[in-house]
Design a protein around this motif. Structure first.
Motif, mmCIF file in Angstrom:
data_model
loop_
_atom_site.group_PDB
_atom_site.id
_atom_site.type_symbol
_atom_site.label_atom_id
_atom_site.label_comp_id
_atom_site.label_asym_id
_atom_site.label_seq_id
_atom_site.Cartn_x
_atom_site.Cartn_y
_atom_site.Cartn_z
ATOM 1 N N ASP A 1 -62.308 -33.570 -39.372
ATOM 2 C CA ASP A 1 -61.029 -33.366 -38.688
ATOM 3 C C ASP A 1 -61.221 -32.707 -37.323
ATOM 4 O O ASP A 1 -60.460 -32.962 -36.385
ATOM 5 N N VAL A 2 -62.265 -31.873 -37.198
ATOM 6 C CA VAL A 2 -62.545 -31.234 -35.906
ATOM 7 C C VAL A 2 -63.059 -32.275 -34.921
ATOM 8 O O VAL A 2 -62.602 -32.357 -33.770
ATOM 9 N N LYS A 3 -64.006 -33.105 -35.371
ATOM 10 C CA LYS A 3 -64.552 -34.139 -34.490
ATOM 11 C C LYS A 3 -63.476 -35.148 -34.089
ATOM 12 O O LYS A 3 -63.416 -35.595 -32.943
ATOM 13 N N ASP A 4 -62.608 -35.494 -35.051
ATOM 14 C CA ASP A 4 -61.552 -36.463 -34.765
ATOM 15 C C ASP A 4 -60.575 -35.950 -33.711
ATOM 16 O O ASP A 4 -59.925 -36.746 -33.019
ATOM 17 N N ASP A 5 -60.477 -34.639 -33.597
ATOM 18 C CA ASP A 5 -59.509 -34.062 -32.657
ATOM 19 C C ASP A 5 -60.061 -33.858 -31.245
ATOM 20 O O ASP A 5 -59.310 -33.481 -30.346
ATOM 21 N N PHE A 6 -61.352 -34.079 -31.042
ATOM 22 C CA PHE A 6 -61.894 -33.979 -29.684
ATOM 23 C C PHE A 6 -61.184 -35.004 -28.794
ATOM 24 O O PHE A 6 -61.073 -36.177 -29.156
ATOM 25 N N ARG A 7 -60.697 -34.559 -27.666
ATOM 26 C CA ARG A 7 -59.949 -35.374 -26.693
ATOM 27 C C ARG A 7 -58.538 -35.723 -27.189
ATOM 28 O O ARG A 7 -57.882 -36.588 -26.613
ATOM 29 N N ARG A 8 -58.065 -35.074 -28.237
ATOM 30 C CA ARG A 8 -56.702 -35.328 -28.704
ATOM 31 C C ARG A 8 -55.711 -34.541 -27.838
ATOM 32 O O ARG A 8 -55.886 -33.345 -27.617
ATOM 33 N N VAL A 9 -54.694 -35.212 -27.374
ATOM 34 C CA VAL A 9 -53.654 -34.577 -26.562
ATOM 35 C C VAL A 9 -52.539 -34.089 -27.483
ATOM 36 O O VAL A 9 -52.126 -34.795 -28.402
ATOM 37 N N GLY A 10 -52.078 -32.860 -27.253
ATOM 38 C CA GLY A 10 -50.996 -32.308 -28.069
ATOM 39 C C GLY A 10 -50.367 -31.117 -27.389
ATOM 40 O O GLY A 10 -50.412 -30.992 -26.159
ATOM 41 N N PHE A 11 -49.804 -30.234 -28.197
ATOM 42 C CA PHE A 11 -49.222 -28.993 -27.685
ATOM 43 C C PHE A 11 -49.782 -27.824 -28.478
ATOM 44 O O PHE A 11 -50.119 -27.969 -29.661
ATOM 45 N N ALA A 12 -49.880 -26.682 -27.823
ATOM 46 C CA ALA A 12 -50.340 -25.461 -28.488
ATOM 47 C C ALA A 12 -49.318 -24.361 -28.249
ATOM 48 O O ALA A 12 -48.684 -24.302 -27.190
ATOM 49 N N ARG A 13 -49.189 -23.518 -29.244
ATOM 50 C CA ARG A 13 -48.252 -22.393 -29.111
ATOM 51 C C ARG A 13 -48.797 -21.374 -28.122
ATOM 52 O O ARG A 13 -49.965 -20.975 -28.185
ATOM 53 N N TYR A 14 -47.966 -20.947 -27.207
ATOM 54 C CA TYR A 14 -48.305 -19.868 -26.282
ATOM 55 C C TYR A 14 -47.137 -18.887 -26.303
ATOM 56 O O TYR A 14 -46.071 -19.160 -25.756
ATOM 57 N N GLU A 15 -47.347 -17.753 -27.002
ATOM 58 C CA GLU A 15 -46.282 -16.774 -27.235
ATOM 59 C C GLU A 15 -45.111 -17.472 -27.920
ATOM 60 O O GLU A 15 -45.264 -17.972 -29.016
ATOM 61 N N ASP A 16 -43.955 -17.572 -27.273
ATOM 62 C CA ASP A 16 -42.790 -18.166 -27.944
ATOM 63 C C ASP A 16 -42.486 -19.579 -27.455
ATOM 64 O O ASP A 16 -41.371 -20.072 -27.601
ATOM 65 N N TYR B 1 -44.321 -23.731 -26.370
ATOM 66 C CA TYR B 1 -45.415 -24.676 -26.565
ATOM 67 C C TYR B 1 -45.732 -25.349 -25.237
ATOM 68 O O TYR B 1 -44.827 -25.731 -24.491
ATOM 69 N N LEU B 2 -47.040 -25.489 -24.960
ATOM 70 C CA LEU B 2 -47.492 -26.110 -23.725
ATOM 71 C C LEU B 2 -48.502 -27.208 -24.047
ATOM 72 O O LEU B 2 -49.231 -27.119 -25.042
ATOM 73 N N LYS C 1 -62.546 -20.933 -40.711
ATOM 74 C CA LYS C 1 -62.038 -22.028 -39.902
ATOM 75 C C LYS C 1 -62.576 -21.951 -38.484
ATOM 76 O O LYS C 1 -62.808 -20.867 -37.955
ATOM 77 N N LEU C 2 -62.756 -23.098 -37.892
ATOM 78 C CA LEU C 2 -63.173 -23.163 -36.494
ATOM 79 C C LEU C 2 -61.939 -23.205 -35.599
ATOM 80 O O LEU C 2 -61.048 -24.027 -35.813
ATOM 81 N N LYS C 3 -61.906 -22.316 -34.636
ATOM 82 C CA LYS C 3 -60.830 -22.408 -33.661
ATOM 83 C C LYS C 3 -61.084 -23.631 -32.793
ATOM 84 O O LYS C 3 -62.201 -24.134 -32.692
ATOM 85 N N ARG C 4 -60.042 -24.111 -32.146
ATOM 86 C CA ARG C 4 -60.168 -25.280 -31.290
ATOM 87 C C ARG C 4 -60.213 -24.844 -29.825
ATOM 88 O O ARG C 4 -59.431 -23.974 -29.403
ATOM 89 N N MET C 5 -61.127 -25.440 -29.081
ATOM 90 C CA MET C 5 -61.228 -25.158 -27.655
ATOM 91 C C MET C 5 -60.300 -26.137 -26.931
ATOM 92 O O MET C 5 -60.434 -27.348 -27.075
ATOM 93 N N VAL C 6 -59.358 -25.593 -26.177
ATOM 94 C CA VAL C 6 -58.377 -26.459 -25.523
ATOM 95 C C VAL C 6 -58.338 -26.217 -24.025
ATOM 96 O O VAL C 6 -58.622 -25.122 -23.537
ATOM 97 N N PHE C 7 -57.989 -27.275 -23.317
ATOM 98 C CA PHE C 7 -57.693 -27.193 -21.886
ATOM 99 C C PHE C 7 -56.183 -27.254 -21.752
ATOM 100 O O PHE C 7 -55.531 -28.137 -22.314
ATOM 101 N N TRP C 8 -55.609 -26.295 -21.025
ATOM 102 C CA TRP C 8 -54.162 -26.241 -20.837
ATOM 103 C C TRP C 8 -53.780 -27.073 -19.615
ATOM 104 O O TRP C 8 -54.140 -26.733 -18.489
#
Length: 318
Positions: free
Chosen positions: A13-28, A30-31, A64-71
């Motif tokens: 599931d970690v490998k499958d998510d590389f280059r996956r575009v989505g949103f991440a929670r930032y305080e209150d 999502y970006l 669990k492995l955290k995910r490295m993301v580009f904002w």
């Protein structure tokens, strides 16, 4: 070989998510983000942090492995804003994220990072994963290419642990790559390397003084000639890897220490933590908290990590 070895051990599931575009929670809110592989980046502090996280997961220290993301939308000058490590639970699909934005209404509309980020994310979504973030990959490829132009005698010392001369004292240090740091210091380092190459001189080395706290963080980095640097092995021969008995006594009784003694005391402890890591994983951290109790807590939190680095990464060396 390193990529193949690490990929073989990562959850699907970690490998499958590389280059996956989505949103991440930032305080209150999502970006928009895209999840990155460590191999999307050149040798850098973020890549090192991912390697340390992977090692902790591999030896069972974290579940669990955290995910490295580009904002997306953050601008491309401030790497501290551009990339983060986030929990998987704080990530949602791109379409879920758009729905959350709609629910927020006007509150979300006023965020310039969100507006620009959505535009950038939409462009990447039109591409297959392999072709996403091409502009970032191009920048990283340019960085890697530049690193390859640095003389091998300099490049081989990146992340090397040793001791640097400060006046009449030798203190714990680690030599850094230009992409281990950012801002004006990086610009200065790159200019120094370019000038030295043109003049065919040995460039000054960028070093981090182990034991530096936030309060004096502006003194954390220095440019030193090789004549003022000795290897860890040489330092051991001189007995620099242990605290003098007189200093041990002061530390034990809680006496106030001067700048050099603090660097020596906390620096050796910080050095010891990095010494068991492979160069790929170093440095564990740079400046330390100002509060001595927080430093103690940090050191204790990492005691369990003092096992040899992954055999599949570069063999731990000084």
């Amino acid at each position: 070989a390193l990529r193949k070895s690490i990929y073989s051990k990562l959850p699907e599931d970690v490998k499958d998510d590389f280059r996956r575009v989505g949103f991440a929670r930032y305080e209150d809110e999502y970006l928009p983000v895209i999840q990155l592989s460590p191999f999307d980046l050149c040798l850098s502090s973020f890549r090192s942090k991912w390697m340390r996280m992977f090692h902790r997961w591999q030896i069972g220290k974290t579940k669990k492995l955290k995910r490295m993301v580009f904002w997306y939308g953050q601008g491309r000058e401030d790497e501290g804003r551009e990339m983060s490590f986030v929990e998987n639970d704080d990530l949602v699909s791109y379409y879920e994220g758009r729905k959350k934005i709609e629910e927020l209404g006007k509150k979300a509309e006023g965020n310039p990072y969100l507006t620009k980020g959505v535009e950038e994310a939409e462009k990447d979504l039109k591409e297959v994963p392999e072709k996403r973030i091409n502009w970032l990959l191009k920048l990283e490829a340019e960085k890697t290419k530049f690193l390859s132009t640095i003389p091998s005698e300099v490049r081989k010392d990146f992340r090397r642990i040793g001791f640097g001369q400060d006046g009449g004292h030798f203190l714990p240090i680690i030599e850094l790559s230009p992409y281990d740091i950012c801002g004006e210091t990086r610009v200065k380092y790159l200019k120094n390397l370019e000038k030295a190459t043109q003049l065919k001189h040995s460039p000054l080395r960028l070093v981090f003084w182990y034991g530096t706290t936030e309060k004096v963080g502006h003194n954390a980095l220095s440019f030193l000639p090789t004549s003022k640097i000795i290897t860890y092995e040489e330092g051991r021969k001189r007995g620099l890897h242990v605290l003098p008995a007189s200093l041990k006594g002061k530390v034990k009784t809680g006496k106030k220490l001067g700048r050099l003694k603090l660097l020596q005391t906390f620096g050796l402890r910080q050095l010891d933590k990095d010494l068991v890591l492979s160069p790929q994983q170093r440095p564990r951290c740079l400046v330390l908290p100002d509060n001595d109790d927080e430093v103690e807590e940090m050191m204790e939190d990492t005691d369990e990590d003092d096992e040899s680095g992954s055999e599949d990464e570069h063999e731990a060396s000084c």
